[in-house]
Design a protein around this motif. Structure first.
Motif, PDB file in Angstrom:
ATOM      1  N   LYS A 219       0.836  -1.200   0.000  1.00  0.00           N
ATOM      2  CA  LYS A 219       0.000   0.000   0.000  1.00  0.00           C
ATOM      3  C   LYS A 219       0.877   1.260   0.000  1.00  0.00           C
ATOM      4  O   LYS A 219       0.630   2.203  -0.754  1.00  0.00           O
ATOM      5  CB  LYS A 219      -0.922  -0.017   1.220  1.00  0.00           C
ATOM      6  N   ARG A 220       1.919   1.271   0.832  1.00  0.00           N
ATOM      7  CA  ARG A 220       2.830   2.420   0.864  1.00  0.00           C
ATOM      8  C   ARG A 220       3.547   2.582  -0.478  1.00  0.00           C
ATOM      9  O   ARG A 220       3.713   3.688  -0.982  1.00  0.00           O
ATOM     10  CB  ARG A 220       3.840   2.266   2.004  1.00  0.00           C
ATOM     11  N   TRP A 221       3.974   1.465  -1.057  1.00  0.00           N
ATOM     12  CA  TRP A 221       4.689   1.512  -2.326  1.00  0.00           C
ATOM     13  C   TRP A 221       3.776   2.052  -3.433  1.00  0.00           C
ATOM     14  O   TRP A 221       4.173   2.905  -4.223  1.00  0.00           O
ATOM     15  CB  TRP A 221       5.204   0.125  -2.674  1.00  0.00           C
ATOM     16  N   MET A 222       2.538   1.584  -3.493  1.00  0.00           N
ATOM     17  CA  MET A 222       1.598   2.052  -4.514  1.00  0.00           C
ATOM     18  C   MET A 222       1.294   3.534  -4.320  1.00  0.00           C
ATOM     19  O   MET A 222       1.187   4.286  -5.287  1.00  0.00           O
ATOM     20  CB  MET A 222       0.316   1.224  -4.495  1.00  0.00           C
ATOM     21  N   SER A 223       1.163   3.956  -3.086  1.00  0.00           N
ATOM     22  CA  SER A 223       0.919   5.368  -2.803  1.00  0.00           C
ATOM     23  C   SER A 223       2.108   6.205  -3.274  1.00  0.00           C
ATOM     24  O   SER A 223       1.940   7.265  -3.903  1.00  0.00           O
ATOM     25  CB  SER A 223       0.681   5.562  -1.300  1.00  0.00           C
ATOM     26  N   PHE A 224       3.297   5.749  -3.005  1.00  0.00           N
ATOM     27  CA  PHE A 224       4.497   6.448  -3.455  1.00  0.00           C
ATOM     28  C   PHE A 224       4.535   6.530  -4.979  1.00  0.00           C
ATOM     29  O   PHE A 224       4.811   7.600  -5.555  1.00  0.00           O
ATOM     30  CB  PHE A 224       5.745   5.722  -2.937  1.00  0.00           C
ATOM     31  N   LEU A 225       4.244   5.418  -5.653  1.00  0.00           N
ATOM     32  CA  LEU A 225       4.272   5.413  -7.117  1.00  0.00           C
ATOM     33  C   LEU A 225       3.232   6.369  -7.695  1.00  0.00           C
ATOM     34  O   LEU A 225       3.511   7.094  -8.647  1.00  0.00           O
ATOM     35  CB  LEU A 225       4.040   4.000  -7.658  1.00  0.00           C
ATOM     36  N   ARG A 226       2.027   6.371  -7.119  1.00  0.00           N
ATOM     37  CA  ARG A 226       0.978   7.276  -7.607  1.00  0.00           C
ATOM     38  C   ARG A 226       1.435   8.732  -7.480  1.00  0.00           C
ATOM     39  O   ARG A 226       1.257   9.524  -8.393  1.00  0.00           O
ATOM     40  CB  ARG A 226      -0.328   7.060  -6.853  1.00  0.00           C
ATOM     41  N   LYS A 227       2.038   9.063  -6.352  1.00  0.00           N
ATOM     42  CA  LYS A 227       2.516  10.432  -6.151  1.00  0.00           C
ATOM     43  C   LYS A 227       3.662  10.741  -7.109  1.00  0.00           C
ATOM     44  O   LYS A 227       3.727  11.818  -7.698  1.00  0.00           O
ATOM     45  CB  LYS A 227       2.972  10.633  -4.711  1.00  0.00           C
ATOM     46  N   ALA A 228       4.587   9.806  -7.264  1.00  0.00           N
ATOM     47  CA  ALA A 228       5.748  10.016  -8.125  1.00  0.00           C
ATOM     48  C   ALA A 228       5.339  10.160  -9.586  1.00  0.00           C
ATOM     49  O   ALA A 228       5.942  10.931 -10.334  1.00  0.00           O
ATOM     50  CB  ALA A 228       6.736   8.866  -7.967  1.00  0.00           C
ATOM     51  N   LEU A 229       4.305   9.462 -10.002  1.00  0.00           N
ATOM     52  CA  LEU A 229       3.849   9.511 -11.393  1.00  0.00           C
ATOM     53  C   LEU A 229       2.796  10.598 -11.612  1.00  0.00           C
ATOM     54  O   LEU A 229       2.261  10.728 -12.703  1.00  0.00           O
ATOM     55  CB  LEU A 229       3.295   8.150 -11.816  1.00  0.00           C
ATOM     56  N   GLY A 230       2.467  11.325 -10.553  1.00  0.00           N
ATOM     57  CA  GLY A 230       1.518  12.412 -10.662  1.00  0.00           C
ATOM     58  C   GLY A 230       0.081  11.947 -10.806  1.00  0.00           C
ATOM     59  O   GLY A 230      -0.752  12.642 -11.365  1.00  0.00           O
ATOM     60  N   ARG A 231      -0.240  10.801 -10.315  1.00  0.00           N
ATOM     61  CA  ARG A 231      -1.593  10.257 -10.434  1.00  0.00           C
ATOM     62  C   ARG A 231      -2.313  10.241  -9.091  1.00  0.00           C
ATOM     63  O   ARG A 231      -3.225   9.461  -8.890  1.00  0.00           O
ATOM     64  CB  ARG A 231      -1.541   8.833 -10.973  1.00  0.00           C
ATOM     65  N   ASP A 232      -1.908  11.114  -8.204  1.00  0.00           N
ATOM     66  CA  ASP A 232      -2.483  11.117  -6.861  1.00  0.00           C
ATOM     67  C   ASP A 232      -3.582  12.151  -6.700  1.00  0.00           C
ATOM     68  O   ASP A 232      -4.083  12.360  -5.619  1.00  0.00           O
ATOM     69  CB  ASP A 232      -1.380  11.379  -5.824  1.00  0.00           C
ATOM     70  N   ASP A 233      -4.008  12.802  -7.788  1.00  0.00           N
ATOM     71  CA  ASP A 233      -5.071  13.802  -7.655  1.00  0.00           C
ATOM     72  C   ASP A 233      -6.436  13.130  -7.649  1.00  0.00           C
ATOM     73  O   ASP A 233      -6.600  11.979  -8.006  1.00  0.00           O
ATOM     74  CB  ASP A 233      -4.980  14.847  -8.757  1.00  0.00           C
ATOM     75  N   ALA A 234      -7.433  13.860  -7.235  1.00  0.00           N
ATOM     76  CA  ALA A 234      -8.797  13.314  -7.092  1.00  0.00           C
ATOM     77  C   ALA A 234      -9.364  12.872  -8.419  1.00  0.00           C
ATOM     78  O   ALA A 234     -10.120  11.910  -8.499  1.00  0.00           O
ATOM     79  CB  ALA A 234      -9.709  14.343  -6.450  1.00  0.00           C
ATOM     80  N   GLY A 235      -9.023  13.539  -9.501  1.00  0.00           N
ATOM     81  CA  GLY A 235      -9.599  13.175 -10.798  1.00  0.00           C
ATOM     82  C   GLY A 235      -8.667  12.299 -11.593  1.00  0.00           C
ATOM     83  O   GLY A 235      -8.924  12.029 -12.758  1.00  0.00           O
ATOM     84  N   GLY A 236      -7.594  11.841 -10.998  1.00  0.00           N
ATOM     85  CA  GLY A 236      -6.599  11.037 -11.690  1.00  0.00           C
ATOM     86  C   GLY A 236      -7.079   9.638 -11.973  1.00  0.00           C
ATOM     87  O   GLY A 236      -8.262   9.331 -11.975  1.00  0.00           O
ATOM     88  N   ALA A 237      -6.138   8.801 -12.220  1.00  0.00           N
ATOM     89  CA  ALA A 237      -6.436   7.422 -12.570  1.00  0.00           C
ATOM     90  C   ALA A 237      -7.171   6.740 -11.442  1.00  0.00           C
ATOM     91  O   ALA A 237      -6.862   6.923 -10.280  1.00  0.00           O
ATOM     92  CB  ALA A 237      -5.136   6.685 -12.871  1.00  0.00           C
ATOM     93  N   SER A 238      -8.151   5.976 -11.785  1.00  0.00           N
ATOM     94  CA  SER A 238      -8.877   5.219 -10.773  1.00  0.00           C
ATOM     95  C   SER A 238      -8.478   3.764 -10.855  1.00  0.00           C
ATOM     96  O   SER A 238      -8.080   3.291 -11.889  1.00  0.00           O
ATOM     97  CB  SER A 238     -10.390   5.377 -10.973  1.00  0.00           C
ATOM     98  N   GLY A 239      -8.648   3.100  -9.764  1.00  0.00           N
ATOM     99  CA  GLY A 239      -8.316   1.673  -9.742  1.00  0.00           C
ATOM    100  C   GLY A 239      -6.822   1.453  -9.655  1.00  0.00           C
ATOM    101  O   GLY A 239      -6.093   2.243  -9.096  1.00  0.00           O
ATOM    102  N   ARG A 240      -6.379   0.405 -10.337  1.00  0.00           N
ATOM    103  CA  ARG A 240      -4.973   0.046 -10.233  1.00  0.00           C
ATOM    104  C   ARG A 240      -4.139   0.773 -11.278  1.00  0.00           C
ATOM    105  O   ARG A 240      -4.601   1.060 -12.367  1.00  0.00           O
ATOM    106  CB  ARG A 240      -4.805  -1.464 -10.439  1.00  0.00           C
ATOM    107  N   THR A 241      -2.917   1.040 -10.945  1.00  0.00           N
ATOM    108  CA  THR A 241      -1.976   1.631 -11.884  1.00  0.00           C
ATOM    109  C   THR A 241      -1.360   0.505 -12.693  1.00  0.00           C
ATOM    110  O   THR A 241      -0.914  -0.497 -12.135  1.00  0.00           O
ATOM    111  CB  THR A 241      -0.867   2.375 -11.105  1.00  0.00           C
ATOM    112  N   ARG A 242      -1.354   0.664 -13.993  1.00  0.00           N
ATOM    113  CA  ARG A 242      -0.755  -0.374 -14.851  1.00  0.00           C
ATOM    114  C   ARG A 242       0.532   0.152 -15.432  1.00  0.00           C
ATOM    115  O   ARG A 242       0.624   1.295 -15.838  1.00  0.00           O
ATOM    116  CB  ARG A 242      -1.713  -0.753 -15.969  1.00  0.00           C
ATOM    117  N   PHE A 243       1.518  -0.726 -15.538  1.00  0.00           N
ATOM    118  CA  PHE A 243       2.818  -0.341 -16.072  1.00  0.00           C
ATOM    119  C   PHE A 243       3.124  -1.109 -17.333  1.00  0.00           C
ATOM    120  O   PHE A 243       2.771  -2.188 -17.552  1.00  0.00           O
ATOM    121  CB  PHE A 243       3.929  -0.606 -15.039  1.00  0.00           C
TER     122      PHE A 243
END
Length: 148
Positions: free
Chosen positions: A124-148
Motif C-alpha cells: 500500500k505504501r509503495w503504490m501510494s508512493f508510485l501514484r505520487k511520483a507519477l503524478g496520479r495522486d489527484d482526485a480526478g486522476g487514474a482510478s483503480g490500479r496503476t498499470r505499467f
C-alpha cells in the motif's frame, strides 16, 4: 533448607526456559479460591481472539495469577519453608508461568498473519508512493490500479 538448595529453586523458577515442556496445572488455588486453570486457559485459547466481554475476565485472571506467583515465591526467597515444600512451590510457580504465557500470547497475532499484514502495508505504501511520483495522486486522476 540449605542456601544452595534455595538458590537452585530460585534459579529454576526464574529461568527463561523453565516453562518449556511444563504443564498447566489442572486446578490451582488462587487467593483462597479453587480455579480450574487448565480448563480456563484452553477455553480462552480455543477462540481466535478474546471477545470484549471476556477481556476483563482474562485480565483479572492474569493479575491474580501474577499475584499468586509472587505469594508462592516469597517463602522460597525468604527461606521460610522446607526444601520439599520449596520444590512443591517451585513446580506450582512454573505451572502458573506456563498458564500466564498462554494467556499473554492471546492478543499477539501469529507470525504468518503479522507477516501478511506487513506485506500488505508495504504494498500500500509503495503504490501510494508510485501514484505520487507519477503524478496520479489527484482526485480526478487514474482510478483503480496503476498499470505499467
Amino acid at each position: 533448607m540449605k542456601e544452595y538448595e534455595r538458590k537452585g529453586l530460585l534459579e529454576r523458577v526464574n529461568r527463561e526456559a523453565a516453562t518449556v515442556g511444563a504443564d498447566i496445572p489442572e486446578e490451582i488455588e488462587v487467593q483462597g479460591e479453587a480455579i480450574d486453570l487448565r480448563s480456563f486457559v484452553f477455553e480462552i485459547k480455543r477462540r481466535d481472539s478474546i471477545p470484549p466481554g471476556e477481556r476483563d475476565r482474562v485480565e483479572r485472571a492474569k493479575r491474580n495469577l501474577r499475584r499468586e506467583r509472587l505469594d508462592r515465591l516469597a517463602p522460597i526467597e525468604e527461606n521460610e519453608v522446607s526444601y520439599e515444600r520449596g520444590e512443591e512451590l517451585a513446580a506450582s510457580i512454573i505451572g502458573i508461568d506456563r498458564a500466564l504465557e498462554a494467556l499473554e500470547g492471546l492478543d499477539a497475532p501469529d507470525p504468518e498473519t503479522e507477516e501478511q499484514r506487513q506485506k500488505a502495508a508495504d504494498r500500500k505504501r509503495w503504490m501510494s508512493f508510485l501514484r505520487k511520483a507519477l503524478g496520479r495522486d489527484d482526485a480526478g486522476g487514474a482510478s483503480g490500479r496503476t498499470r505499467f
